[in-house]
Design an enzyme around this catalytic site. Structure first.
Site, PDB file in Angstrom:
ATOM      1  N   LYS A  94       0.797  -1.225   0.000  1.00 12.56           N
ATOM      2  CA  LYS A  94       0.000   0.000   0.000  1.00 12.56           C
ATOM      3  C   LYS A  94       0.832   1.279   0.000  1.00 12.56           C
ATOM      4  O   LYS A  94       0.385   2.313  -0.482  1.00 12.56           O
ATOM      5  CB  LYS A  94      -0.979  -0.007   1.169  1.00 12.56           C
ATOM      6  CG  LYS A  94      -2.106  -1.025   0.971  1.00 12.56           C
ATOM      7  CD  LYS A  94      -3.277  -0.749   1.883  1.00 12.56           C
ATOM      8  CE  LYS A  94      -4.438  -1.680   1.583  1.00 12.56           C
ATOM      9  NZ  LYS A  94      -4.213  -3.030   2.152  1.00 12.56           N
ATOM     10  N   GLU A 116     -10.170   5.726   4.607  1.00 13.36           N
ATOM     11  CA  GLU A 116     -10.651   4.620   5.425  1.00 13.36           C
ATOM     12  C   GLU A 116      -9.556   3.557   5.461  1.00 13.36           C
ATOM     13  O   GLU A 116      -8.652   3.565   4.635  1.00 13.36           O
ATOM     14  CB  GLU A 116     -11.914   4.023   4.825  1.00 13.36           C
ATOM     15  CG  GLU A 116     -11.695   3.030   3.683  1.00 13.36           C
ATOM     16  CD  GLU A 116     -11.141   3.622   2.398  1.00 13.36           C
ATOM     17  OE1 GLU A 116     -11.257   4.862   2.211  1.00 13.36           O
ATOM     18  OE2 GLU A 116     -10.587   2.868   1.588  1.00 13.36           O
ATOM     19  N   SER A 383       1.603  -9.798  -0.810  1.00  9.32           N
ATOM     20  CA  SER A 383       1.274  -8.375  -0.712  1.00  9.32           C
ATOM     21  C   SER A 383       1.676  -7.737   0.612  1.00  9.32           C
ATOM     22  O   SER A 383       1.901  -6.535   0.670  1.00  9.32           O
ATOM     23  CB  SER A 383      -0.223  -8.170  -0.956  1.00  9.32           C
ATOM     24  OG  SER A 383      -0.995  -8.998  -0.098  1.00  9.32           O
TER      25      SER A 383
HETATM   26  C1  LIG Z   1      -5.113  -4.092   1.928  1.00  9.43           C
HETATM   27  C2  LIG Z   1      -4.405  -5.325   1.644  1.00  9.43           C
HETATM   28  C3  LIG Z   1      -4.846  -6.198   0.630  1.00  9.43           C
HETATM   29  C4  LIG Z   1      -6.109  -5.983  -0.146  1.00  9.43           C
HETATM   30  O1  LIG Z   1      -6.141  -4.831  -0.934  1.00  9.43           O
HETATM   31  P1  LIG Z   1      -5.988  -4.881  -2.498  1.00  9.43           P
HETATM   32  O2  LIG Z   1      -6.346  -3.507  -2.910  1.00  9.43           O
HETATM   33  O3  LIG Z   1      -6.930  -5.917  -3.013  1.00  9.43           O
HETATM   34  O4  LIG Z   1      -4.588  -5.219  -2.798  1.00  9.43           O
HETATM   35  C5  LIG Z   1      -4.083  -7.315   0.365  1.00  9.43           C
HETATM   36  N1  LIG Z   1      -2.968  -7.588   1.074  1.00  9.43           N
HETATM   37  C6  LIG Z   1      -2.536  -6.791   2.052  1.00  9.43           C
HETATM   38  C7  LIG Z   1      -1.304  -7.156   2.787  1.00  9.43           C
HETATM   39  C8  LIG Z   1      -3.239  -5.637   2.371  1.00  9.43           C
HETATM   40  O5  LIG Z   1      -2.796  -4.846   3.357  1.00  9.43           O
END
Ligand SMILES: *Cc1c(COP(=O)(O)O)cnc(C)c1O
Length: 407
Positions: A94, A116, A383
Protein backbone atom coordinates in the site's frame (compact mmCIF):
# COMPACT_ATOMS: atom_id res chain seq x y z
CA UNK A 1 -8.64 -10.08 -25.81
CA UNK A 2 -10.49 -7.30 -27.53
CA UNK A 3 -7.90 -4.63 -27.10
CA UNK A 4 -4.17 -5.10 -27.54
CA UNK A 5 -3.49 -1.91 -25.62
CA UNK A 6 -5.55 -3.07 -22.71
CA UNK A 7 -3.46 -1.38 -20.09
CA UNK A 8 -4.00 1.93 -21.87
CA UNK A 9 -7.49 1.75 -20.36
CA UNK A 10 -9.56 3.42 -18.97
CA UNK A 11 -10.98 5.85 -21.54
CA UNK A 12 -11.17 9.58 -20.82
CA UNK A 13 -14.36 9.12 -18.78
CA UNK A 14 -12.72 6.47 -16.63
CA UNK A 15 -14.39 3.42 -18.18
CA UNK A 16 -12.88 -0.02 -18.47
CA UNK A 17 -15.42 -1.37 -20.95
CA UNK A 18 -18.72 -0.80 -19.15
CA UNK A 19 -17.17 -0.54 -15.67
CA UNK A 20 -15.74 2.34 -13.71
CA UNK A 21 -16.80 5.89 -14.46
CA UNK A 22 -17.80 8.42 -11.84
CA UNK A 23 -21.15 8.42 -10.04
CA UNK A 24 -20.87 11.26 -7.57
CA UNK A 25 -22.58 14.55 -6.67
CA UNK A 26 -21.89 17.36 -9.12
CA UNK A 27 -19.89 19.48 -6.69
CA UNK A 28 -17.55 16.55 -6.09
CA UNK A 29 -17.18 15.90 -9.81
CA UNK A 30 -15.37 19.20 -10.17
CA UNK A 31 -12.93 18.13 -7.45
CA UNK A 32 -12.36 14.76 -9.15
CA UNK A 33 -11.71 16.55 -12.43
CA UNK A 34 -9.08 18.67 -10.68
CA UNK A 35 -7.42 15.56 -9.25
CA UNK A 36 -7.48 13.98 -12.70
CA UNK A 37 -5.87 17.06 -14.24
CA UNK A 38 -3.22 17.21 -11.52
CA UNK A 39 -2.52 13.51 -11.89
CA UNK A 40 -2.14 13.75 -15.66
CA UNK A 41 0.34 16.58 -15.18
CA UNK A 42 2.30 14.58 -12.60
CA UNK A 43 2.30 11.55 -14.86
CA UNK A 44 4.18 13.48 -17.51
CA UNK A 45 6.33 15.51 -15.15
CA UNK A 46 9.90 14.12 -14.98
CA UNK A 47 10.44 15.88 -11.65
CA UNK A 48 7.41 14.22 -10.05
CA UNK A 49 8.39 10.85 -11.46
CA UNK A 50 11.99 11.10 -10.27
CA UNK A 51 10.87 12.16 -6.78
CA UNK A 52 8.55 9.15 -6.65
CA UNK A 53 11.34 6.88 -7.91
CA UNK A 54 13.70 8.27 -5.26
CA UNK A 55 11.18 7.55 -2.50
CA UNK A 56 10.48 4.05 -3.83
CA UNK A 57 14.17 3.25 -3.76
CA UNK A 58 15.43 4.96 -0.61
CA UNK A 59 12.30 5.18 1.56
CA UNK A 60 10.35 2.03 0.64
CA UNK A 61 13.35 -0.15 -0.20
CA UNK A 62 12.39 -1.01 -3.78
CA UNK A 63 12.87 -3.02 -5.84
CA UNK A 64 11.38 -5.73 -3.65
CA UNK A 65 13.01 -9.08 -4.43
CA UNK A 66 11.50 -12.19 -5.94
CA UNK A 67 12.16 -15.24 -3.78
CA UNK A 68 12.07 -18.78 -5.13
CA UNK A 69 10.24 -20.66 -2.36
CA UNK A 70 12.10 -23.91 -2.87
CA UNK A 71 10.73 -25.79 0.12
CA UNK A 72 7.17 -25.03 -0.87
CA UNK A 73 7.97 -25.80 -4.52
CA UNK A 74 9.39 -29.22 -3.61
CA UNK A 75 6.54 -30.06 -1.30
CA UNK A 76 3.82 -29.25 -3.84
CA UNK A 77 5.68 -30.26 -6.99
CA UNK A 78 5.69 -27.00 -8.90
CA UNK A 79 7.99 -23.96 -8.88
CA UNK A 80 6.56 -21.22 -6.65
CA UNK A 81 8.04 -17.71 -6.54
CA UNK A 82 7.11 -14.87 -4.20
CA UNK A 83 7.18 -11.16 -5.07
CA UNK A 84 8.19 -9.80 -1.68
CA UNK A 85 5.97 -6.74 -1.15
CA UNK A 86 5.99 -7.79 2.50
CA UNK A 87 9.51 -6.38 2.71
CA UNK A 88 8.43 -2.83 1.86
CA UNK A 89 8.66 -0.13 4.51
CA UNK A 90 5.37 -0.37 6.50
CA UNK A 91 5.01 -4.01 5.51
CA UNK A 92 2.81 -4.12 2.43
CA UNK A 93 2.23 -2.88 -1.10
CA UNK A 94 0.00 0.00 0.00
CA UNK A 95 2.91 2.41 0.52
CA UNK A 96 3.35 2.40 -3.28
CA UNK A 97 0.12 4.30 -3.93
CA UNK A 98 0.07 6.26 -0.67
CA UNK A 99 3.31 8.02 -1.55
CA UNK A 100 1.92 8.85 -4.98
CA UNK A 101 -1.32 10.20 -3.53
CA UNK A 102 0.52 12.23 -0.87
CA UNK A 103 2.77 13.83 -3.49
CA UNK A 104 -0.26 14.74 -5.61
CA UNK A 105 -2.08 16.22 -2.59
CA UNK A 106 1.00 18.28 -1.77
CA UNK A 107 1.29 19.47 -5.35
CA UNK A 108 -2.39 20.48 -5.34
CA UNK A 109 -1.89 22.50 -2.15
CA UNK A 110 -4.16 20.33 0.03
CA UNK A 111 -3.67 20.31 3.80
CA UNK A 112 -5.04 16.98 4.84
CA UNK A 113 -5.18 13.39 3.65
CA UNK A 114 -8.21 11.39 4.73
CA UNK A 115 -8.96 7.74 4.18
CA UNK A 116 -10.65 4.62 5.42
CA UNK A 117 -8.74 1.54 6.41
CA UNK A 118 -9.64 -2.12 6.94
CA UNK A 119 -6.69 -4.08 8.24
CA UNK A 120 -5.04 -0.80 9.16
CA UNK A 121 -2.42 -1.26 6.46
CA UNK A 122 -3.71 1.55 4.26
CA UNK A 123 -4.01 3.80 7.30
CA UNK A 124 -0.44 3.10 8.40
CA UNK A 125 0.91 3.56 4.89
CA UNK A 126 -1.02 6.82 4.45
CA UNK A 127 -0.07 8.15 7.89
CA UNK A 128 3.54 7.35 6.99
CA UNK A 129 3.31 9.18 3.66
CA UNK A 130 1.55 12.14 5.34
CA UNK A 131 4.30 12.42 7.94
CA UNK A 132 7.00 12.27 5.28
CA UNK A 133 5.40 14.79 2.93
CA UNK A 134 4.12 17.09 5.69
CA UNK A 135 0.33 16.75 5.59
CA UNK A 136 -2.33 16.21 8.27
CA UNK A 137 -4.02 12.82 8.24
CA UNK A 138 -7.46 11.54 9.42
CA UNK A 139 -8.05 7.78 9.24
CA UNK A 140 -11.55 6.24 9.53
CA UNK A 141 -11.66 2.67 10.74
CA UNK A 142 -14.44 0.26 11.77
CA UNK A 143 -14.64 -0.34 15.52
CA UNK A 144 -14.31 -4.09 15.02
CA UNK A 145 -11.14 -3.62 12.98
CA UNK A 146 -9.74 -1.19 15.55
CA UNK A 147 -9.92 -3.95 18.15
CA UNK A 148 -8.58 -6.62 15.80
CA UNK A 149 -5.71 -4.62 14.36
CA UNK A 150 -4.59 -2.82 17.51
CA UNK A 151 -0.86 -2.56 16.67
CA UNK A 152 -1.64 -0.68 13.47
CA UNK A 153 -3.90 1.74 15.35
CA UNK A 154 -1.04 2.53 17.71
CA UNK A 155 1.33 2.99 14.77
CA UNK A 156 -0.97 5.49 13.07
CA UNK A 157 -1.27 7.51 16.24
CA UNK A 158 2.49 7.53 16.78
CA UNK A 159 2.86 8.78 13.21
CA UNK A 160 0.61 11.71 14.10
CA UNK A 161 -2.64 10.63 12.43
CA UNK A 162 -6.12 10.87 13.98
CA UNK A 163 -7.88 7.50 14.07
CA UNK A 164 -11.67 7.97 13.96
CA UNK A 165 -13.91 4.93 14.67
CA UNK A 166 -16.87 3.99 12.43
CA UNK A 167 -19.52 2.71 14.80
CA UNK A 168 -22.51 1.77 12.61
CA UNK A 169 -23.47 -1.48 10.83
CA UNK A 170 -20.89 -4.24 10.99
CA UNK A 171 -18.26 -1.70 12.03
CA UNK A 172 -15.75 -2.89 9.43
CA UNK A 173 -14.33 -1.63 6.14
CA UNK A 174 -17.56 -0.72 4.35
CA UNK A 175 -18.74 1.44 7.24
CA UNK A 176 -15.34 3.09 7.44
CA UNK A 177 -15.68 4.00 3.75
CA UNK A 178 -19.09 5.62 4.46
CA UNK A 179 -17.73 7.64 7.38
CA UNK A 180 -14.66 8.83 5.50
CA UNK A 181 -16.75 9.83 2.49
CA UNK A 182 -19.09 11.86 4.68
CA UNK A 183 -16.15 13.71 6.23
CA UNK A 184 -14.66 14.31 2.82
CA UNK A 185 -17.86 15.93 1.52
CA UNK A 186 -17.57 18.56 4.24
CA UNK A 187 -14.36 19.97 2.77
CA UNK A 188 -13.27 18.42 -0.53
CA UNK A 189 -11.11 21.42 -1.43
CA UNK A 190 -8.59 21.27 1.41
CA UNK A 191 -8.65 17.51 1.85
CA UNK A 192 -7.66 14.71 -0.48
CA UNK A 193 -9.53 11.45 -0.07
CA UNK A 194 -6.68 9.02 -0.58
CA UNK A 195 -8.58 5.93 -1.71
CA UNK A 196 -6.87 2.74 -0.56
CA UNK A 197 -7.31 0.53 -3.59
CA UNK A 198 -8.18 0.54 -7.30
CA UNK A 199 -11.77 1.52 -6.46
CA UNK A 200 -13.84 4.72 -6.24
CA UNK A 201 -14.66 7.25 -8.97
CA UNK A 202 -12.29 8.07 -11.85
CA UNK A 203 -9.35 8.80 -11.72
CA UNK A 204 -8.65 6.65 -8.63
CA UNK A 205 -8.83 3.15 -10.18
CA UNK A 206 -6.39 4.30 -12.87
CA UNK A 207 -4.15 6.32 -10.58
CA UNK A 208 -3.78 3.68 -7.87
CA UNK A 209 -3.18 1.02 -10.53
CA UNK A 210 -0.47 3.13 -12.14
CA UNK A 211 1.31 3.65 -8.81
CA UNK A 212 1.03 -0.07 -7.99
CA UNK A 213 2.15 -1.23 -11.42
CA UNK A 214 5.75 -0.86 -10.23
CA UNK A 215 5.21 -4.36 -8.74
CA UNK A 216 4.67 -6.08 -12.09
CA UNK A 217 7.13 -3.88 -13.95
CA UNK A 218 9.87 -5.00 -11.56
CA UNK A 219 8.68 -8.59 -11.38
CA UNK A 220 8.57 -9.07 -15.15
CA UNK A 221 12.24 -8.13 -15.48
CA UNK A 222 13.35 -9.93 -12.30
CA UNK A 223 11.58 -13.17 -13.16
CA UNK A 224 13.12 -13.27 -16.61
CA UNK A 225 16.56 -12.59 -15.13
CA UNK A 226 16.10 -15.45 -12.69
CA UNK A 227 14.60 -18.07 -14.98
CA UNK A 228 15.08 -16.91 -18.56
CA UNK A 229 11.31 -16.95 -19.21
CA UNK A 230 8.05 -15.43 -18.11
CA UNK A 231 6.06 -17.09 -15.31
CA UNK A 232 3.33 -19.50 -16.40
CA UNK A 233 0.93 -18.27 -13.71
CA UNK A 234 0.38 -15.13 -11.67
CA UNK A 235 -1.56 -15.29 -8.42
CA UNK A 236 -2.69 -12.39 -6.22
CA UNK A 237 -5.41 -11.86 -3.64
CA UNK A 238 -8.22 -9.45 -4.52
CA UNK A 239 -9.86 -7.18 -1.98
CA UNK A 240 -10.34 -3.90 -3.80
CA UNK A 241 -7.76 -5.29 -6.18
CA UNK A 242 -4.74 -2.97 -6.02
CA UNK A 243 -1.94 -5.45 -5.32
CA UNK A 244 -3.41 -7.73 -7.99
CA UNK A 245 -3.60 -4.96 -10.62
CA UNK A 246 -0.10 -3.95 -9.54
CA UNK A 247 1.25 -7.37 -10.42
CA UNK A 248 -1.01 -8.13 -13.40
CA UNK A 249 -0.72 -4.93 -15.44
CA UNK A 250 2.75 -5.61 -16.87
CA UNK A 251 1.68 -9.10 -18.00
CA UNK A 252 -1.77 -8.48 -19.50
CA UNK A 253 -0.52 -8.77 -23.05
CA UNK A 254 1.65 -11.83 -22.43
CA UNK A 255 -0.73 -14.49 -23.74
CA UNK A 256 1.36 -17.33 -22.30
CA UNK A 257 0.85 -16.07 -18.74
CA UNK A 258 -2.29 -17.37 -16.98
CA UNK A 259 -3.54 -14.84 -14.44
CA UNK A 260 -5.47 -15.74 -11.28
CA UNK A 261 -7.19 -13.38 -8.83
CA UNK A 262 -8.15 -14.86 -5.47
CA UNK A 263 -11.23 -13.66 -3.59
CA UNK A 264 -12.08 -14.47 0.04
CA UNK A 265 -14.64 -17.27 0.43
CA UNK A 266 -14.80 -16.53 4.16
CA UNK A 267 -16.75 -19.06 6.23
CA UNK A 268 -19.19 -20.03 3.47
CA UNK A 269 -19.80 -19.17 -0.18
CA UNK A 270 -23.42 -20.26 0.02
CA UNK A 271 -24.44 -17.96 2.86
CA UNK A 272 -24.94 -14.24 2.38
CA UNK A 273 -22.76 -12.25 4.76
CA UNK A 274 -20.20 -15.03 5.22
CA UNK A 275 -17.87 -14.22 2.32
CA UNK A 276 -16.67 -11.33 0.14
CA UNK A 277 -16.37 -13.11 -3.22
CA UNK A 278 -17.58 -10.17 -5.30
CA UNK A 279 -16.52 -11.29 -8.77
CA UNK A 280 -17.38 -14.92 -8.17
CA UNK A 281 -20.92 -14.29 -6.86
CA UNK A 282 -21.79 -10.63 -7.41
CA UNK A 283 -23.42 -8.72 -10.23
CA UNK A 284 -22.78 -5.35 -11.87
CA UNK A 285 -24.04 -2.29 -10.02
CA UNK A 286 -23.02 1.14 -8.73
CA UNK A 287 -21.64 1.81 -5.28
CA UNK A 288 -19.12 4.20 -3.70
CA UNK A 289 -19.04 6.26 -6.88
CA UNK A 290 -18.21 3.66 -9.53
CA UNK A 291 -19.71 0.82 -11.53
CA UNK A 292 -18.40 -2.68 -10.97
CA UNK A 293 -19.40 -6.13 -9.81
CA UNK A 294 -20.80 -5.88 -6.32
CA UNK A 295 -22.54 -8.00 -3.72
CA UNK A 296 -26.07 -6.65 -3.31
CA UNK A 297 -28.86 -7.57 -0.93
CA UNK A 298 -32.55 -7.75 -1.95
CA UNK A 299 -32.94 -3.97 -1.69
CA UNK A 300 -29.94 -3.46 -3.97
CA UNK A 301 -27.87 -2.22 -1.04
CA UNK A 302 -24.32 -3.49 -0.41
CA UNK A 303 -24.41 -6.94 1.24
CA UNK A 304 -22.81 -7.71 4.55
CA UNK A 305 -19.50 -9.40 3.91
CA UNK A 306 -16.99 -11.40 5.89
CA UNK A 307 -13.39 -12.48 5.56
CA UNK A 308 -10.86 -13.47 8.19
CA UNK A 309 -8.65 -10.92 6.41
CA UNK A 310 -9.88 -7.39 7.22
CA UNK A 311 -8.25 -6.04 4.06
CA UNK A 312 -10.35 -8.30 1.81
CA UNK A 313 -13.64 -7.54 3.53
CA UNK A 314 -15.30 -5.36 0.84
CA UNK A 315 -18.55 -5.89 -1.15
CA UNK A 316 -17.27 -4.43 -4.43
CA UNK A 317 -14.06 -4.61 -6.46
CA UNK A 318 -11.98 -2.40 -8.75
CA UNK A 319 -13.71 -1.83 -12.12
CA UNK A 320 -10.77 -3.07 -14.15
CA UNK A 321 -11.11 -6.46 -12.48
CA UNK A 322 -14.76 -6.60 -13.58
CA UNK A 323 -13.61 -5.84 -17.09
CA UNK A 324 -10.84 -8.45 -16.95
CA UNK A 325 -13.28 -11.04 -15.64
CA UNK A 326 -15.78 -10.45 -18.46
CA UNK A 327 -13.04 -10.42 -21.10
CA UNK A 328 -11.75 -13.73 -19.72
CA UNK A 329 -8.16 -12.48 -19.42
CA UNK A 330 -8.08 -13.10 -15.67
CA UNK A 331 -9.60 -16.11 -13.86
CA UNK A 332 -11.08 -15.37 -10.46
CA UNK A 333 -11.17 -18.11 -7.84
CA UNK A 334 -11.46 -18.23 -4.07
CA UNK A 335 -9.76 -19.36 -0.88
CA UNK A 336 -11.72 -19.58 2.36
CA UNK A 337 -10.80 -18.55 5.90
CA UNK A 338 -9.50 -21.95 6.93
CA UNK A 339 -7.43 -22.40 3.75
CA UNK A 340 -5.89 -18.97 4.32
CA UNK A 341 -5.04 -19.77 7.94
CA UNK A 342 -3.51 -23.10 6.91
CA UNK A 343 -1.45 -21.32 4.25
CA UNK A 344 -0.42 -18.70 6.83
CA UNK A 345 1.19 -21.44 8.93
CA UNK A 346 2.43 -23.36 5.90
CA UNK A 347 4.45 -20.43 4.54
CA UNK A 348 5.67 -19.53 8.04
CA UNK A 349 6.89 -23.04 8.81
CA UNK A 350 8.05 -24.06 5.33
CA UNK A 351 9.86 -20.87 4.31
CA UNK A 352 10.29 -18.75 7.44
CA UNK A 353 8.01 -16.02 6.10
CA UNK A 354 4.90 -14.97 8.05
CA UNK A 355 2.45 -13.57 5.48
CA UNK A 356 -0.43 -11.15 6.00
CA UNK A 357 -3.69 -13.14 6.18
CA UNK A 358 -4.74 -11.34 2.97
CA UNK A 359 -1.64 -12.58 1.16
CA UNK A 360 -2.15 -16.04 2.67
CA UNK A 361 -5.24 -16.32 0.42
CA UNK A 362 -2.91 -16.12 -2.58
CA UNK A 363 -0.57 -18.68 -1.02
CA UNK A 364 -3.53 -21.00 -0.41
CA UNK A 365 -4.64 -20.64 -4.01
CA UNK A 366 -1.16 -21.34 -5.39
CA UNK A 367 -1.08 -24.51 -3.31
CA UNK A 368 -4.52 -25.47 -4.67
CA UNK A 369 -3.33 -24.92 -8.25
CA UNK A 370 -0.34 -27.18 -7.57
CA UNK A 371 -2.54 -29.82 -5.97
CA UNK A 372 -4.82 -29.73 -9.00
CA UNK A 373 -1.84 -30.71 -11.14
CA UNK A 374 -0.45 -27.35 -12.28
CA UNK A 375 3.18 -28.00 -13.26
CA UNK A 376 4.11 -24.57 -14.58
CA UNK A 377 5.76 -21.86 -12.54
CA UNK A 378 3.66 -19.71 -10.21
CA UNK A 379 4.61 -16.15 -9.32
CA UNK A 380 2.51 -14.99 -6.41
CA UNK A 381 2.30 -11.55 -4.95
CA UNK A 382 3.10 -11.65 -1.26
CA UNK A 383 1.27 -8.38 -0.71
CA UNK A 384 2.16 -7.94 2.96
CA UNK A 385 3.70 -9.37 6.10
CA UNK A 386 1.80 -10.93 8.95
CA UNK A 387 3.11 -9.00 11.96
CA UNK A 388 -0.24 -7.24 12.30
CA UNK A 389 -2.07 -10.59 12.39
CA UNK A 390 -0.08 -12.71 14.80
CA UNK A 391 -2.10 -12.03 17.97
CA UNK A 392 -5.41 -12.59 16.19
CA UNK A 393 -4.24 -15.81 14.56
CA UNK A 394 -2.74 -17.29 17.72
CA UNK A 395 -5.78 -16.40 19.81
CA UNK A 396 -8.25 -17.91 17.32
CA UNK A 397 -6.33 -20.70 15.65
CA UNK A 398 -3.17 -21.22 17.72
CA UNK A 399 -4.34 -24.39 19.46
CA UNK A 400 -4.80 -26.11 16.06
CA UNK A 401 -1.11 -25.50 15.47
CA UNK A 402 0.29 -26.44 18.86
CA UNK A 403 0.56 -22.90 20.21
CA UNK A 404 -0.87 -22.70 23.72
CA UNK A 405 -1.47 -19.36 25.33
CA UNK A 406 1.71 -18.06 26.94
CA UNK A 407 -0.12 -15.98 29.50
C1 LIG B 1 -5.11 -4.09 1.93
C2 LIG B 1 -4.41 -5.32 1.64
C3 LIG B 1 -4.85 -6.20 0.63
C4 LIG B 1 -6.11 -5.98 -0.15
O1 LIG B 1 -6.14 -4.83 -0.93
P1 LIG B 1 -5.99 -4.88 -2.50
O2 LIG B 1 -6.35 -3.51 -2.91
O3 LIG B 1 -6.93 -5.92 -3.01
O4 LIG B 1 -4.59 -5.22 -2.80
C5 LIG B 1 -4.08 -7.32 0.36
N1 LIG B 1 -2.97 -7.59 1.07
C6 LIG B 1 -2.54 -6.79 2.05
C7 LIG B 1 -1.30 -7.16 2.79
C8 LIG B 1 -3.24 -5.64 2.37
O5 LIG B 1 -2.80 -4.85 3.36
Amino acid sequence: MKNTFEHALPNAQGYFGEYGGSFIPEELQKVMDDINTAYNECRQDPEFQSELARLYKHFVGRPSPIFHAENLSKKYGTPIYLKREDLNHTGAHKINHCLGEALIAKKMGKQKLIAETGAGQHGVALATAAALVGLECDIYMGEVDIAKEHPNVVRMRILGANVIPATHGRKTLKEAVDAAFEAYLKDPINQLYAIGSVVGPHPFPMMVRDFQSIIGNEARVQFQEMTGTLPDNLVACVGGGSNAMGLFTAFLEDKSVAIHGVEPAGRSLTQVGEHAATLSLGEPGVMHGFKSYMLKDEQGEPQLVHSVASGLDYPSVGPQHSYLKDSGRVQYGTANDQEAIDAFFELSRCEGIIPAIESAHAVAYAIKLAQQGEQGSILLNLSGRGDKDIDFVVENYGCDYGIESLI
